[in-house]
Design an enzyme around this catalytic site. Structure first.
Site: not given
Ligand SMILES: [Mg+2]
Length: 336
Positions: A154, A251
Site C-alpha cells: 500500500k 470486489k
Molecule cells: Mg485497492
C-alpha cells in the site's frame, strides 16, 4: 429458508493503514441461510469509503426478510436479480446474501462451488499478502514476519519510491503496488518507470476514480499495467474501464456478490483485460467464496483471513500463497 445474522468486530494483527484511513478492527457481517438441513454462509465487511456499516446491512436484510425467504427455490442468478432493485443502496448486504445463497445452492447439490460453475482449478493463481502503510522499518518487519512469494504494498505517501527501494533490499518477491487514488497522472507515469525497475508487476488504482483524463494519459504512457479498483465498482463499470485500465480488480462486497462478480470477470476477459479479485479484510467466510473464482483470474488478493488476529471460520487454507480448498462443499466455509 431461515436467515441468521452474525455480526463481528474482527481484530487485526497490525493497524492497517492505506492512503486515506487507518484501523485496528474490521466490523463484519456473516449471513447464514438455512434450508433442507444445509447452511450457506456469506460475508460482507463494513467500509467507511462507501458509507456501509454492519448495522445498515442488518437493517436492510431484516426489512426484506420475508421476500428473501420466499426466494429459497430460485437459481442463484435469479435470487440476485430479484433482490438487486431492493439493495441498490447497499450492495454489501446483497453480497453477503448472494454468497450465502450460492454456498447453500452448491451444498444442496453436493458439490463445491467451482464444480457447479464447471471451472478447472489446475491453473489457479497464488494470492499476494498485503503490507499496509507504515514506517519503512515496520514495513520491512511485517514483510519478514511472513515470507511470501507476492506482496501487495500500500502506497500513497510522500516517499513511495524510497519505501519500495528499501523493501526490495529485503525480498526478491513480486511486488504489486496499490496507491488507493493517492497519485496524480504525472506522478504515476514517473513512478511506473522507477517501480518497473524495482520489480513491480502492476499499479492498482493510482488515480482518483473521477480522474478520467488522467487515467487515459496514464494508460497510454505507463511502463506498468494499471488495474482499476475504486474505478470498477459494479457490473456496468467494466466496460467503462476498457481503454483506461489494463485490468480490473473486482470486489465482491462492492458489486453485490459472486453472481455479478463472476459476470464482471467474464466480461473483462472477453475485452482482453486482466482480471483480479481483491478482498476487503473479510474472514475466511468471505475469502473461501473468492477462492472459487480463481480459475477466472490473473491475480488475486485474498489475504483477509491472514490479516486477522483470530479468524472466525474454517474454510480454504493458504500456504505460501497457494490456496487449498476445504473438504466441505459449497464455498467450504463454516463458522468456528
Ligand atoms: Mg485497492
Amino acid at each position: 429458508m431461515e436467515i441468521k445474522l452474525h455480526s463481528y468486530n474482527l481484530e487485526l494483527k497490525h493497524t492497517f493503514t492505506i492512503s486515506r484511513e487507518s484501523h485496528d478492527f474490521q466490523p463484519s457481517l456473516v449471513i447464514e441461510l438455512v434450508s433442507d438441513g444445509f447452511s450457506g454462509f456469506g460475508e460482507a465487511t463494513s467500509n467507511p469509503y462507501y458509507s456501509i456499516t454492519v448495522d445498515k446491512m442488518m437493517k436492510i436484510v431484516l426489512e426484506n426478510k420475508n421476500f428473501i425467504v420466499s426466494l429459497s427455490n430460485e437459481k442463484p442468478a435469479d435470487f440476485w436479480k430479484k433482490l438487486q432493485p431492493l439493495f441498490k443502496e447497499n450492495m454489501f448486504a446483497l453480497c453477503a446474501l448472494d454468497i450465502a445463497f450460492n454456498d447453500l445452492y452448491a451444498r444442496k447439490q453436493n458439490k463445491k462451488l467451482y464444480e457447479v460453475w464447471g471451472l478447472n482449478i489446475d491453473k489457479n493463481p497464488m494470492t499476494d499478502y498485503t503490507i499496509g502503510i507504515d514506517s519503512v522499518e515496520k514495513m520491512v518487519e511485517k514483510m519478514k514476519e511472513l515470507p511470501w512469494p507476492i506482496y501487495k504494498i500500500k502506497l500513497g505517501t510522500k516517499n513511495d519510491i524510497e519505501i519500495v527501494t528499501e523493501l526490495r533490499k529485503h525480498s526478491d518477491a513480486i511486488f504489486r503496488i496499490d496507491a488507493n487514488c493517492g497519485w496524480t497522472a504525472d506522478e504515476a507515469i514517473d513512478n511506473s518507470f522507477k517501480l518497473k525497475e524495482l520489480g513491480v508487476e502492476f499499479l492498482e488504482q493510482p488515480l482518483k476514480a473521477n480522474d478520467i483524463e488522467g487515467a487515459k494519459k496514464l494508460y497510454e504512457n505507463s511502463a506498468l499495467p494499471i488495474i482499476a479498483d475504486e474505478s470498477c465498482i459494479v457490473e456496468s463499470d467494466v466496460e467503462k474501464c476498457f481503454g483506461l485500465f489494463h485490468g480490473v480488480n473486482v470486489k465482491l462486497t462492492k458489486c453485490g456478490g459472486l453472481t455479478p462478480g463472476k459476470r464482471m470477470l467474464e466480461k473483462a476477459k472477453s475485452l482482453g483485460m486482466k482480471t483480479m479479485v481483491g478482498c476487503m479484510t473479510e474472514s475466511t467466510v468471505g475469502i473461501s467464496a473468492i477462492a472459487h473464482l480463481l480459475p477466472l483470474l490473473d491475480y488475486v488478493d485474498m489475504d483477509g483471513g491472514l490479516l486477522l488476529k483470530k479468524d472466525i471460520a474454517n474454510g480454504i487454507t493458504i500456504n505460501d500463497g497457494v490456496i487449498s480448498y476445504a473438504d466441505e462443499n459449497g464455498t467450504g466455509a463454516s463458522l468456528l
